[in-house]
Design a protein around this motif. Structure first.
Motif, PDB file in Angstrom:
ATOM      1  N   ALA A   1       3.618  -1.091 -13.125  1.00  0.00           N
ATOM      2  CA  ALA A   1       2.655  -2.186 -12.919  1.00  0.00           C
ATOM      3  C   ALA A   1       2.983  -2.943 -11.635  1.00  0.00           C
ATOM      4  N   GLU A   2       4.264  -3.177 -11.414  1.00  0.00           N
ATOM      5  CA  GLU A   2       4.668  -3.908 -10.206  1.00  0.00           C
ATOM      6  C   GLU A   2       4.247  -3.139  -8.942  1.00  0.00           C
ATOM      7  N   SER A   3       4.469  -1.820  -8.909  1.00  0.00           N
ATOM      8  CA  SER A   3       4.035  -1.058  -7.724  1.00  0.00           C
ATOM      9  C   SER A   3       2.517  -1.074  -7.611  1.00  0.00           C
ATOM     10  N   LEU A   4       1.829  -0.917  -8.730  1.00  0.00           N
ATOM     11  CA  LEU A   4       0.357  -0.915  -8.676  1.00  0.00           C
ATOM     12  C   LEU A   4      -0.159  -2.247  -8.146  1.00  0.00           C
ATOM     13  N   SER A   5       0.507  -3.312  -8.547  1.00  0.00           N
ATOM     14  CA  SER A   5       0.087  -4.636  -8.095  1.00  0.00           C
ATOM     15  C   SER A   5       0.221  -4.752  -6.575  1.00  0.00           C
ATOM     16  N   LYS A   6       1.350  -4.261  -6.055  1.00  0.00           N
ATOM     17  CA  LYS A   6       1.549  -4.313  -4.596  1.00  0.00           C
ATOM     18  C   LYS A   6       0.501  -3.461  -3.880  1.00  0.00           C
ATOM     19  N   MET A   7       0.214  -2.292  -4.444  1.00  0.00           N
ATOM     20  CA  MET A   7      -0.771  -1.403  -3.816  1.00  0.00           C
ATOM     21  C   MET A   7      -2.162  -2.004  -3.888  1.00  0.00           C
ATOM     22  N   ALA A   8      -2.481  -2.618  -5.019  1.00  0.00           N
ATOM     23  CA  ALA A   8      -3.800  -3.252  -5.155  1.00  0.00           C
ATOM     24  C   ALA A   8      -3.930  -4.370  -4.118  1.00  0.00           C
ATOM     25  N   ASP A   9      -2.860  -5.136  -3.930  1.00  0.00           N
ATOM     26  CA  ASP A   9      -2.894  -6.199  -2.904  1.00  0.00           C
ATOM     27  C   ASP A   9      -3.256  -5.613  -1.542  1.00  0.00           C
ATOM     28  N   ARG A  10      -2.583  -4.520  -1.205  1.00  0.00           N
ATOM     29  CA  ARG A  10      -2.830  -3.897   0.104  1.00  0.00           C
ATOM     30  C   ARG A  10      -4.257  -3.373   0.205  1.00  0.00           C
ATOM     31  N   LEU A  11      -4.695  -2.676  -0.842  1.00  0.00           N
ATOM     32  CA  LEU A  11      -6.022  -2.053  -0.790  1.00  0.00           C
ATOM     33  C   LEU A  11      -7.135  -3.094  -0.773  1.00  0.00           C
ATOM     34  N   GLU A  12      -6.916  -4.201  -1.482  1.00  0.00           N
ATOM     35  CA  GLU A  12      -7.947  -5.252  -1.524  1.00  0.00           C
ATOM     36  C   GLU A  12      -8.183  -5.852  -0.131  1.00  0.00           C
ATOM     37  N   ASP A  13      -7.095  -5.925   0.646  1.00  0.00           N
ATOM     38  CA  ASP A  13      -7.214  -6.558   1.970  1.00  0.00           C
ATOM     39  C   ASP A  13      -7.505  -5.567   3.094  1.00  0.00           C
ATOM     40  N   ALA A  14      -7.543  -4.267   2.758  1.00  0.00           N
ATOM     41  CA  ALA A  14      -7.594  -3.277   3.835  1.00  0.00           C
ATOM     42  C   ALA A  14      -8.968  -3.201   4.505  1.00  0.00           C
ATOM     43  N   PRO A  15      -8.999  -3.159   5.846  1.00  0.00           N
ATOM     44  CA  PRO A  15     -10.262  -2.969   6.549  1.00  0.00           C
ATOM     45  C   PRO A  15     -10.811  -1.557   6.327  1.00  0.00           C
ATOM     46  N   ASP A  16      -9.924  -0.560   6.296  1.00  0.00           N
ATOM     47  CA  ASP A  16     -10.360   0.827   6.107  1.00  0.00           C
ATOM     48  C   ASP A  16      -9.648   1.367   4.863  1.00  0.00           C
ATOM     49  N   PHE A  17     -10.374   1.434   3.754  1.00  0.00           N
ATOM     50  CA  PHE A  17      -9.782   1.773   2.456  1.00  0.00           C
ATOM     51  C   PHE A  17      -9.083   3.129   2.479  1.00  0.00           C
ATOM     52  N   ASP A  18      -9.825   4.177   2.943  1.00  0.00           N
ATOM     53  CA  ASP A  18      -9.268   5.530   2.917  1.00  0.00           C
ATOM     54  C   ASP A  18      -7.998   5.632   3.749  1.00  0.00           C
ATOM     55  N   ASN A  19      -8.044   4.963   4.884  1.00  0.00           N
ATOM     56  CA  ASN A  19      -6.868   5.010   5.743  1.00  0.00           C
ATOM     57  C   ASN A  19      -5.687   4.298   5.090  1.00  0.00           C
ATOM     58  N   GLU A  20      -5.986   3.201   4.397  1.00  0.00           N
ATOM     59  CA  GLU A  20      -4.912   2.438   3.730  1.00  0.00           C
ATOM     60  C   GLU A  20      -4.253   3.292   2.642  1.00  0.00           C
ATOM     61  N   VAL A  21      -5.079   4.070   1.930  1.00  0.00           N
ATOM     62  CA  VAL A  21      -4.517   4.955   0.906  1.00  0.00           C
ATOM     63  C   VAL A  21      -3.499   5.893   1.560  1.00  0.00           C
ATOM     64  N   LYS A  22      -3.910   6.486   2.703  1.00  0.00           N
ATOM     65  CA  LYS A  22      -2.997   7.416   3.395  1.00  0.00           C
ATOM     66  C   LYS A  22      -1.734   6.705   3.847  1.00  0.00           C
ATOM     67  N   LEU A  23      -1.907   5.469   4.318  1.00  0.00           N
ATOM     68  CA  LEU A  23      -0.729   4.713   4.751  1.00  0.00           C
ATOM     69  C   LEU A  23       0.220   4.429   3.581  1.00  0.00           C
ATOM     70  N   ILE A  24      -0.381   4.155   2.420  1.00  0.00           N
ATOM     71  CA  ILE A  24       0.463   3.904   1.230  1.00  0.00           C
ATOM     72  C   ILE A  24       1.263   5.165   0.883  1.00  0.00           C
ATOM     73  N   VAL A  25       0.596   6.313   0.935  1.00  0.00           N
ATOM     74  CA  VAL A  25       1.306   7.569   0.656  1.00  0.00           C
ATOM     75  C   VAL A  25       2.432   7.749   1.674  1.00  0.00           C
ATOM     76  N   LYS A  26       2.116   7.493   2.921  1.00  0.00           N
ATOM     77  CA  LYS A  26       3.099   7.654   3.990  1.00  0.00           C
ATOM     78  C   LYS A  26       4.302   6.730   3.764  1.00  0.00           C
ATOM     79  N   ASP A  27       4.019   5.475   3.468  1.00  0.00           N
ATOM     80  CA  ASP A  27       5.109   4.519   3.236  1.00  0.00           C
ATOM     81  C   ASP A  27       5.942   4.896   2.013  1.00  0.00           C
ATOM     82  N   THR A  28       5.256   5.414   0.996  1.00  0.00           N
ATOM     83  CA  THR A  28       5.986   5.792  -0.220  1.00  0.00           C
ATOM     84  C   THR A  28       6.983   6.912   0.095  1.00  0.00           C
TER      85      THR A  28
END
Ligand code: ADP
Ligand code: MG
Length: 696
Positions: free
Chosen positions: A472-499
């Protein structure tokens, strides 16, 4: 009783399940109760009265006389005080009554259960509160009401409360992510769990002759048998008639209780078996696992068998665990860890996968702690069970997918292929995306994760509230990032990259049983918490306290109390084992050995008198006498160590037991076992390993 004769109309016949509720409750009451169950709302008192009355009538029709608030204190087993339904009438008779208040709330004495200093005997009050999300059931003429258990001041004193709290937490955070991916149909997310249970079955009469098994659940003595598990002839082998009878009776009992026991087979070690149910929501899976363990013990006894649930009943023979298969599912049935045909394009799946990877990496110590108990210390890290180091097995294919995305490439998918068995008449089998890895403590297995560290005697609650919270804690951090992202698809890729960049170190697809992995893990900086004393510290690690407190799964005070309980339990259990050992030495092994030596000495004396000089007999006598002497000295030393183990803090005491008492116990055992192998079978005061493992 045989499997064929089970009438499947009786499945769940002892459960106050949905069908019964619908039949026995007025429609409006049923609807209110369902709403409470689904939305987690408190039940109104007048509704509770109607439900209680219906429950009682249903139960009384089935011959029930008592009810109990069934709860799960931190003892790994369940508890409950039994009250009868009777209320005296003025004319000297009785009526049967059960009120909504009695259904909803109970008041057991909290000071008599492990509470880590939260409750003293002078402030003893505790409460049990009905958990309406797990159905009531009937066992032994008693209506069992699943409840959560807390202190007068509201601190959780059980394993269920944090689990229920964590279910809400993960649902909330997972729903945030799902709605970002455009899901409009699901209302909540439910953690699902299937807990595979391993156990041993041995002959009851032999069990009764072993004080160590009766008191401690494991053998404290016992030389290796000539035949152990080296032939690999037990795993999936033919099930013996006695065992088959046990299994079929067990299934029947469990099915009546609504427990979906599904798969039963022989395990690797002789006399070892496994039961797997069909998965369910984690709360119910947890209750059902407790019921399974209790029912196993009872059915075994009825069949002149003993069921051993200890993690390591026999030295040198595989121990038992519990494979906690965990996944997340929406209320409308979508498994969030289902990769689909092309995981590369399944961005939602990848986000959930990454949430697990980063959560497990960030809180590896907490997850390790969730499987720590004194019995499991004998198992984790041996070459049979996962090591004490947490890592994740993803399989080559999925790891490649993640790495490619992280590098901005398109992965080369050597996806599932057809398996050629070289025989035309055999069906063509689809090969899975990854091979099985039985050595990993935490393996992705197609559409769920299998946490294999949990001990066979433990409740699965802790492992699951930890998993729910850290993901839940990781999902919360990811949701925070995705909610604020200008480009959703790109943010998903960035999250994978950071992970991959920040948490890739937790992924390991190789053999976890090797020394190389231990070295490699150390280089990667992964924690290696070898035993319960070290692992318990996770409860008071500030980052863990913070996350548990943030989501109200455990308060800092509750963390501290669980830390104390874990360590106190550890010391107490070793103390009991050491005392059992001393009793067996002083009252069984030494007297038997002395008698045996006396017999040989007498024969030797007679021979010498007859003018025969038997050197090997003399040698035998010297050897036995020497070992007996050593055993007696070691036992005395053990006794002294126990005497000195007082007035220390809980962590000092546990450390003392680990570093001194346990070490001495091993020494004592070695000497006793070496006497066993040179003593006549008829003179040895307890059944041997061969008797225990090969006599069912
Ligand atoms: P194995 O580990 O032997 O391959 P199975 O595939 O039969 O086993 O599954 C083992 C356990 O995992 C069973 O209890 C099964 O119900 C459970 N399981 C299957 N799917 C899920 C799921 N989505 N969530 C939780 N548990 C699951
Ligand atoms: Mg499995």
């Amino acid at each position: 009783m045989s499997l064929e004769s089970f009438d499947f109309n009786n499945f769940g016949s002892n459960v106050f399940n949905d069908a019964v509720m619908r039949e026995k409750l007025p429609k409006s009451t049923y609807n209110e109760l369902k709403r409470s169950i689904i939305e987690g709302l408190p039940l109104k008192p007048d509704i509770a009265d109607i439900v209680a009355e219906a429950m009682k009538d249903w139960a009384v029709e089935k011959g029930v006389t008592h009810f109990t608030h069934w709860f799960q204190p931190m003892t790994n087993i369940t508890a409950g005080k039994h009250d009868s339904f009777i209320v005296p009438t003025k004319d000297g008779r009785v009526m049967l009554e059960f009120s909504g208040k009695e259904l909803i709330k109970g008041e057991p004495d909290a000071s008599s259960f492990p509470n880590g200093g939260l409750r003293n005997t002078f402030e003893a009050r505790g409460y049990t509160a009905w958990d309406c999300t797990s159905p009531a059931f009937i066992k032994d003429r008693t209506l069992y009401i699943p409840t959560a258990f807390c202190s007068y001041t509201g601190e959780a004193l059980d394993t269920k409360t944090p689990l229920l709290r964590s279910m809400e937490v993960i649902s909330e955070q997972a729903m945030r992510v799902l709605s970002l991916f455009g899901n409009t149909t699901s209302a909540k997310v439910i953690p699902t769990v299937g807990a595979e249970q391993e156990y041993f079955l041995i002959d009851r009469a032999l069990y009764e002759k072993r004080l160590d098994l009766k008191i401690c659940g494991r053998t404290l003595f016992g030389a290796n048998p000539p035949k152990g598990q080296e032939m690999d002839d037990h795993y999936f082998g033919r099930i013996r008639i006695r065992v088959a009878k046990f299994m079929s009776e067990l299934d029947e009992e469990l099915w009546k209780l609504g427990v979906t026991s599904k798969t039963e087979h022989n395990e690797v070690a002789p006399a070892q078996h496994e039961l797997a149910p069909i998965f369910d929501s984690v709360n119910i899976a947890c209750d059902h696992n407790q019921l399974t363990m209790e029912t196993m013990r009872v059915i075994a006894k009825k069949n002149s068998l003993a069921c051993l649930l200890h993690e390591k009943p026999f030295n040198g023979i595989n121990g038992s665990g519990k494979h906690n298969n965990w996944s997340l599912s929406t209320d409308d049935g979508i498994n969030l860890f289902e990769p689909g045909k092309n995981p590369y394009e399944n961005m939602q799946f990848l986000i959930f996968l990454c949430a697990v990877i980063s959560g497990v990496d960030d809180y590896a110590d907490l997850l390790r702690m969730s499987a720590a108990n004194v019995g499991n210390d004998h198992r984790l890290g041996g070459n049979e069970a996962p090591p004490a180091i947490i890592s994740i097995f993803l399989g080559e294919q999925l790891t490649d997918v993640l790495k490619s995305i992280a590098n901005g490439d398109v992965p080369d998918l050597h996806a599932s292929s057809i398996l050629q068995m070289g025989v035309e008449t055999l069906p063509k089998l689809q090969r899975d995306g990854s091979d099985r890895n039985r050595t990993s403590p935490f393996a992705f297995t197609g559409n769920k994760f299998e946490f294999r560290m949990v001990g066979s005697s433990a409740s699965i609650a802790c492992a699951n509230w930890v998993l729910n919270t850290i993901v839940a804690e990781s999902l919360s951090k990811m949701a925070d990032r995705l909610e604020d992202a200008p480009d959703f698809d790109n943010e998903v890729k960035l999250i994978v990259k950071d992970t991959i960049k920040n948490h890739g170190k937790i992924i390991f697809n190789g053999n976890n049983y090797t020394k190389d992995w231990v070295d490699e893990a150390q280089k990667r900086g992964l924690p290696n918490l070898k035993d319960t004393v070290d692992a318990a510290g996770a409860y008071i690690n500030p980052k863990n306290i913070e996350v548990l407190n943030k989501y109200k799964v455990l308060t800092p005070i509750e963390c501290q109390s669980r830390y104390e309980i874990t360590l106190e339990n550890y010391s107490k259990i070793i103390n009991i084992e050491a005392n059992t050992m001393l009793e067996m030495i002083n009252r069984q092994i030494l007297p038997a050995t002395i008698d045996y030596i006396g017999g040989i000495a007498e024969s030797y004396y007679k021979l010498t008198k007859a003018g025969i000089d038997n050197n090997s007999m003399k040698q035998m006598l010297a050897n036995l006498s020497d070992l007996t002497d050593k055993l007696s000295i070691s036992a005395n030393e053990l006794e002294k160590l126990l005497f000195n183990a007082r007035s220390l803090s809980s962590v000092e005491e546990a450390t003392y037991y680990r570093d001194n008492v346990l070490v001495k116990m091993n020494e004592v055992r070695k000497i006793a076992d070496s006497i066993e192998v040179i003593t006549a079978d008829s003179s040895w005061p307890m059944p041997s390993y061969t008797d225990l493992l090969h006599r069912v």
